[in-house]
Scaffold this active site. Sequence first.
Site, short mmCIF file in Angstrom:
data_model
loop_
_atom_site.label_atom_id
_atom_site.label_comp_id
_atom_site.label_asym_id
_atom_site.label_seq_id
_atom_site.Cartn_x
_atom_site.Cartn_y
_atom_site.Cartn_z
CD GLU A 142 3.95 15.83 21.09
OE1 GLU A 142 4.48 15.14 20.16
OE2 GLU A 142 3.85 16.98 21.04
CB THR A 181 -1.87 -1.40 -13.46
OG1 THR A 181 -2.27 -0.11 -13.03
CG2 THR A 181 -0.76 -1.47 -14.26
CE1 TYR A 198 0.00 2.24 -15.80
CE2 TYR A 198 -2.33 1.36 -15.57
CZ TYR A 198 -1.11 1.87 -14.77
OH TYR A 198 -1.15 1.86 -13.59
CB THR A 228 -1.10 -0.87 -7.15
OG1 THR A 228 -1.10 0.42 -7.78
CG2 THR A 228 -0.35 -2.05 -7.70
CG ASP A 229 -4.35 3.84 -7.00
OD1 ASP A 229 -4.73 4.56 -7.84
OD2 ASP A 229 -3.07 3.46 -7.45
CE LYS A 271 0.90 2.60 -5.99
NZ LYS A 271 -0.23 2.95 -7.11
#
Length: 370
Positions: free
Chosen positions: A327, A54, A68, A134-135, A207
């Site tokens: 556990e 982006t 976008y 950013t992903d 993120k």
Amino acid sequence: MRRTLPIVLMALMAGTVLPARALEGPIPAKPGETATAPAASAKPRVVIVATGGTIAGAGADAANSATYQAAKVPVDKLIAAVPAIAQVADVRGEQAFQIASESFTNAQLIELAKKVSALVKRDDVDGVVITHGTDTVEETAYFLDLVVRTDKPIVMVASMRPSTAISADGALNLLDAVTVAGANDARAKGVLLTMNDEIQAGRDTTKRVNIKPSAFFSQWGPLGMVVEGKTYWFRAPVKRHGTTSEFNIDGIDSLPEVAIVYGSGNMHPEPYTTAVAGGAKAIIHAGTGNGSVAGYLVDTLKDLRSKGVLIIRSSRVGDGFVLRNAEQPDDKYDWVVAHDLNPQKAKILAAVALTKTQDSKELQRIFWEY
Ligand code: DGL
């Protein structure tokens, strides 16, 4: 110096995180500020490696903050759009890819890491900035943290809004990234991410929000901030990275396949068995709670383990860390726990670790140390 050393050693052995100041010798002139400047005359030399995302995105209208096309603007235009960068460092751009980061492959991760490794070896490079979507920037950041043997700053940068949007965040994020990449006090802190005025550890940051500039968090907090061209540090990483890593991209040409299976109620064995049939050498179980495994899945995981597949318990819960033998009887089933790494980070570390070993005890050591 004698007074400082024992305190540093004790704190690091205790696994606490020291304020960066205690790790860096002389106390800065003003408390709290570690203003850093390269030699008075020379500006630091920073290479900006662009991959897309982006930060290189463009929308049809200034009101388009979320609608976008990513990966449109070339690196030289990104640099030209922020003239203030020239005051901070001597920069040049390299266009490695022009992709949305959800499309990154292992081959591209390796290609990028080898490019960065070659750049940081150069005497005329003081730091590297990588513009990225950013992903998956959190995976790329951790991968580079593990395999690029350098103390020079490697700073990831992204943006949540395209440059064409009102209140776009990319320009200041990029200026901050160049500032950090040229800062002496950013050395040996591992791969970093500058977003939203913060300096995050590449290992820890993830993120957490998908539609606003304050999208990235680490459960252990940011390492510091960048404000008007100055870096302010409040903590330093204690996990192995860069020059303290046992891994080196110069000896890695491919990554073993690792699959993530997301935990929920009413699970079935097929996601695990199909992943292994597709070539996965390890499974990251993104379990509920503390990496819990449904009772009816244990036999499937035991069978896969008996065939040499590594089973690594992470958690779908964002924060905390998976406890070994709490556990779930990890010793009994020879499972590995991912400690505080979320599933996508655990996948990166597992893939890198598997380039060296398939021994579960060695893998667990690696998950404690990185
Ligand atoms: N497609 C997403 C990516 O390239 C856009 C998100 C962004 O970069 O902020 O990661």
